[in-house]
Design a protein around this motif. Sequence first.
Motif, PDB file in Angstrom:
ATOM      1  N   ILE A   1      43.911  21.175 -24.830  1.00 33.23           N
ATOM      2  CA  ILE A   1      44.058  21.164 -23.371  1.00 33.23           C
ATOM      3  C   ILE A   1      43.434  22.425 -22.779  1.00 33.23           C
ATOM      4  N   PHE A   2      43.764  23.535 -23.388  1.00 29.39           N
ATOM      5  CA  PHE A   2      43.214  24.794 -22.890  1.00 29.39           C
ATOM      6  C   PHE A   2      41.686  24.796 -22.985  1.00 29.39           C
ATOM      7  N   ALA A   3      41.166  24.383 -24.143  1.00 27.43           N
ATOM      8  CA  ALA A   3      39.712  24.399 -24.356  1.00 27.43           C
ATOM      9  C   ALA A   3      39.009  23.465 -23.382  1.00 27.43           C
ATOM     10  N   SER A   4      39.576  22.265 -23.169  1.00 30.16           N
ATOM     11  CA  SER A   4      38.914  21.303 -22.288  1.00 30.16           C
ATOM     12  C   SER A   4      38.898  21.804 -20.856  1.00 30.16           C
ATOM     13  N   ILE A   5      40.051  22.238 -20.377  1.00 29.87           N
ATOM     14  CA  ILE A   5      40.120  22.634 -18.975  1.00 29.87           C
ATOM     15  C   ILE A   5      39.250  23.861 -18.714  1.00 29.87           C
ATOM     16  N   MET A   6      39.422  24.871 -19.545  1.00 29.54           N
ATOM     17  CA  MET A   6      38.645  26.093 -19.344  1.00 29.54           C
ATOM     18  C   MET A   6      37.154  25.823 -19.547  1.00 29.54           C
ATOM     19  N   GLY A   7      36.828  25.092 -20.607  1.00 32.11           N
ATOM     20  CA  GLY A   7      35.425  24.797 -20.903  1.00 32.11           C
ATOM     21  C   GLY A   7      34.787  24.012 -19.779  1.00 32.11           C
ATOM     22  N   PHE A   8      35.521  23.038 -19.283  1.00 33.48           N
ATOM     23  CA  PHE A   8      35.040  22.199 -18.192  1.00 33.48           C
ATOM     24  C   PHE A   8      34.722  23.048 -16.962  1.00 33.48           C
ATOM     25  N   PHE A   9      35.683  23.862 -16.539  1.00 39.00           N
ATOM     26  CA  PHE A   9      35.466  24.626 -15.307  1.00 39.00           C
ATOM     27  C   PHE A   9      34.394  25.699 -15.487  1.00 39.00           C
ATOM     28  N   LEU A  10      34.407  26.337 -16.647  1.00 30.23           N
ATOM     29  CA  LEU A  10      33.368  27.352 -16.884  1.00 30.23           C
ATOM     30  C   LEU A  10      31.987  26.710 -16.840  1.00 30.23           C
ATOM     31  N   GLY A  11      31.867  25.534 -17.454  1.00 28.16           N
ATOM     32  CA  GLY A  11      30.578  24.847 -17.504  1.00 28.16           C
ATOM     33  C   GLY A  11      30.103  24.440 -16.123  1.00 28.16           C
ATOM     34  N   VAL A  12      31.009  23.845 -15.350  1.00 27.16           N
ATOM     35  CA  VAL A  12      30.632  23.421 -13.995  1.00 27.16           C
ATOM     36  C   VAL A  12      30.257  24.643 -13.157  1.00 27.16           C
ATOM     37  N   LEU A  13      31.065  25.678 -13.268  1.00 29.38           N
ATOM     38  CA  LEU A  13      30.799  26.901 -12.513  1.00 29.38           C
ATOM     39  C   LEU A  13      29.410  27.450 -12.856  1.00 29.38           C
ATOM     40  N   ALA A  14      29.131  27.531 -14.146  1.00 29.34           N
ATOM     41  CA  ALA A  14      27.852  28.097 -14.580  1.00 29.34           C
ATOM     42  C   ALA A  14      26.691  27.254 -14.071  1.00 29.34           C
ATOM     43  N   ALA A  15      26.863  25.939 -14.091  1.00 27.88           N
ATOM     44  CA  ALA A  15      25.761  25.060 -13.676  1.00 27.88           C
ATOM     45  C   ALA A  15      25.555  25.128 -12.169  1.00 27.88           C
ATOM     46  N   VAL A  16      26.661  25.111 -11.425  1.00 27.21           N
ATOM     47  CA  VAL A  16      26.547  25.102  -9.970  1.00 27.21           C
ATOM     48  C   VAL A  16      26.010  26.436  -9.453  1.00 27.21           C
ATOM     49  N   LYS A  17      26.428  27.512 -10.104  1.00 23.89           N
ATOM     50  CA  LYS A  17      25.976  28.849  -9.688  1.00 23.89           C
ATOM     51  C   LYS A  17      24.867  29.315 -10.628  1.00 23.89           C
ATOM     52  N   ARG A  18      24.037  28.417 -11.013  1.00 25.52           N
ATOM     53  CA  ARG A  18      23.007  28.719 -11.997  1.00 25.52           C
ATOM     54  C   ARG A  18      22.180  29.944 -11.597  1.00 25.52           C
ATOM     55  N   GLY A  19      21.973  30.828 -12.583  1.00 29.87           N
ATOM     56  CA  GLY A  19      21.121  31.987 -12.357  1.00 29.87           C
ATOM     57  C   GLY A  19      21.813  33.137 -11.646  1.00 29.87           C
ATOM     58  N   THR A  20      23.104  32.981 -11.335  1.00 26.01           N
ATOM     59  CA  THR A  20      23.814  34.073 -10.671  1.00 26.01           C
ATOM     60  C   THR A  20      24.686  34.805 -11.677  1.00 26.01           C
ATOM     61  N   LYS A  21      25.437  35.783 -11.191  1.00 31.16           N
ATOM     62  CA  LYS A  21      26.333  36.545 -12.070  1.00 31.16           C
ATOM     63  C   LYS A  21      27.387  35.632 -12.686  1.00 31.16           C
ATOM     64  N   TRP A  22      27.816  34.615 -11.920  1.00 30.15           N
ATOM     65  CA  TRP A  22      28.832  33.676 -12.421  1.00 30.15           C
ATOM     66  C   TRP A  22      28.339  32.980 -13.668  1.00 30.15           C
ATOM     67  N   ASP A  23      27.096  32.530 -13.588  1.00 28.56           N
ATOM     68  CA  ASP A  23      26.481  31.826 -14.706  1.00 28.56           C
ATOM     69  C   ASP A  23      26.426  32.747 -15.927  1.00 28.56           C
ATOM     70  N   THR A  24      25.915  33.975 -15.711  1.00 29.39           N
ATOM     71  CA  THR A  24      25.794  34.931 -16.807  1.00 29.39           C
ATOM     72  C   THR A  24      27.159  35.212 -17.414  1.00 29.39           C
ATOM     73  N   GLY A  25      28.151  35.426 -16.544  1.00 36.46           N
ATOM     74  CA  GLY A  25      29.492  35.728 -17.019  1.00 36.46           C
ATOM     75  C   GLY A  25      30.064  34.606 -17.865  1.00 36.46           C
ATOM     76  N   ALA A  26      29.970  33.390 -17.343  1.00 31.94           N
ATOM     77  CA  ALA A  26      30.525  32.236 -18.054  1.00 31.94           C
ATOM     78  C   ALA A  26      29.837  32.059 -19.396  1.00 31.94           C
ATOM     79  N   MET A  27      28.523  32.232 -19.420  1.00 30.57           N
ATOM     80  CA  MET A  27      27.806  32.019 -20.663  1.00 30.57           C
ATOM     81  C   MET A  27      28.032  33.161 -21.651  1.00 30.57           C
ATOM     82  N   LEU A  28      28.362  34.344 -21.112  1.00 29.32           N
ATOM     83  CA  LEU A  28      28.703  35.461 -21.999  1.00 29.32           C
ATOM     84  C   LEU A  28      30.013  35.138 -22.718  1.00 29.32           C
ATOM     85  N   ILE A  29      30.977  34.630 -21.970  1.00 22.10           N
ATOM     86  CA  ILE A  29      32.251  34.228 -22.576  1.00 22.10           C
ATOM     87  C   ILE A  29      31.990  33.170 -23.641  1.00 22.10           C
TER      88      ILE A  29
END
Lengths: 332, 314
Positions: B105-133
């Motif tokens: 549950i934790f992996a799906s929810i967190m992974g889902f939101f991190l992925g969407v966030l990174a894609a929607v804010k592609r190329g920004t600090k959010w994207d870099t941060g999420a992908m660093l995690i």
Amino acid sequence: MADVLNIENLHVSFDTYAGEVHAVRGVDLHIASGEVLAVVGESGCGKSVTAQTIMKLNPMPPARIKEGSITLDGIDIVDAGEKQMEDIRGRLVSMIFQDPMTCLNPTMKVGKQIVETIQNHQKLSREEAHKEAIRLLEMVQIPNAAQRAEEYPHQFSGGMRQRAMIAMALSCKPKLLIADEPTTALDVTIQAQIMQLMATLRKETGTAIILITHDLGVVANLADRVAVMYAGRVMEQGTVRDIFYHPAHPYTRALLRSLPTIDTDRGAQLVSIPGTPPDLYAPPEGCEFASRCSECMKLCRANRPPMYTAGEGHIASCWKLHPDYPGEKEGR
Amino acid sequence: MWKYILKRIFYSILTIFFLIMLTFFMMQLLPGDPFVGDKAVDPVVLEELHAKYGLDKPVPEQFVRYVLNVCKGDLGIDLKTKRPITQTIAESFPISFELGIRSLIFASIMGFFLGVLAAVKRGTKWDTGAMLIALIGISVPSFIMGAILQYFLGFKLFQWTGVRVFPILGWNTEMSKLLPAFALSFGSMASISRLMRTSMLDVMSSDYIKTAKAKGLSRMQIIWRHGVRNAVLPVVTFLGPQAAALLTGAFVVENIFNIPGLGKFFVIGVQNNNYTMITGTTLFYGAFLVVANLIVDLLYGVIDPRVKLAGGKE
């Protein structure tokens, strides 16, 4: 009649790593309400970019409106914010695209996709919107519309999907419909049906249409006026009759020559225009068509010709139309 | 549809049979003996023990007997504790299962939101941060993550605040379940977020998103109604094996946090040549994985209307 759309001196560029692509360079287009304007030209001439800029569908950046104005139903599009554009899109202007196979959301019922558009712009209850969606599907001649509305796009054929797209585009009775090569991806027989449908709907709804195509046959059928684009500029503009019977620009003439006719010998080679369009990273100083033009003069390479009037409502950008040009005026 | 399911079940049974065969024969290659431990055992006693558990018979005969017993639902007797393997599984698997579900549950929810966030804010600090995690999650194994969590959140936090927020070991209070679940989920969360990001970027550049935009939908409507719904499909396929892996694959984490789950018994079983325990747990894990995958395949047809399973209509 007031113009639905006024584009003046529009310049659109794309900023890429390799440099700036001057995709649209000074386009003027005007469409009266209820009119069908065909924009023709070969691939990469800027016709789709122009159309998408009207709705601001191009991602910006990399796209950028450098100059010019777009006025849609009295609203300035260039300065409109995203919120205002959301209100305009689908309500004042809507668009149908080239490939109906990929333009509908594969996991949403067709009816629902139309309902969504309706509810976005009109205050209707779910049931009313649903009824309206079915009425629209019937209007575009989809049999068993009520049942079909509950199906997914993959259960539709290509022609039916394009009909559904048209229904969706017309759902809020827009003043302007942009059809970006609406028949390119369809079978020839289906193409004819879709064009027929668009002609009928245009009469019924009075929607103005910009028809983007490279199929001159489609143009002859539906359009009132034609704008011929080349390398990001409008080369010639006039009524269908002007363009087909009295083309004033060498490019238009070359395009028409390259159309095969029913009398063309089977063995004969199809006529093509030699050369390739200019590089839009560094557009030429003079006339864009000069390097491929069979009637090119010294003047053409160094200086870009302005728009000359070739007749009433018929304009073309060619030095040969200059009042002082000694030779016989083409097109008249 | 039923034909398809029956076919899948048949293949599943076949897979499990080969799994038993492989583990059984590979186990025979293990050096050592379940009854030889720290202290010396009388050879006579050893022989008697072997005879008692049938270990003196030829290996093929042992195998046939084992398979027949499995068909009857008998996984044998723990050679160490003399308890039925099935009983051990029944007692310890629910704990592993709970740990797995929490991580999933934790992996799906967190992974889902991190992925969407990174894609929607592609190329920004959010994207870099999420992908660093995500990068950290993929490169740091769960046991190191577990140890780090134990040290900082379990030990150091207690030192600094004087309040025991997260217990270092055990599986009794709610708080004690958080650290192991997080440690276990981190890797999956990372994979899910990366997959979600790629899938989302792919979908957001598709034609029907442009259609949605041309309809005048707002960015949020486009992202959630048209984007995420389609982008989540490949992630669901990935979730099946991932769920099975999380539910069954917590050996090391269970050991680190001293959780009495099935993984712990499995590891101990391997350590002291507990034949029946090894085959029993392997078989159980294998069957679980196969069934989980089957369920995901069937679910896929529900989520994506284009997927009509073979044998169905169309």
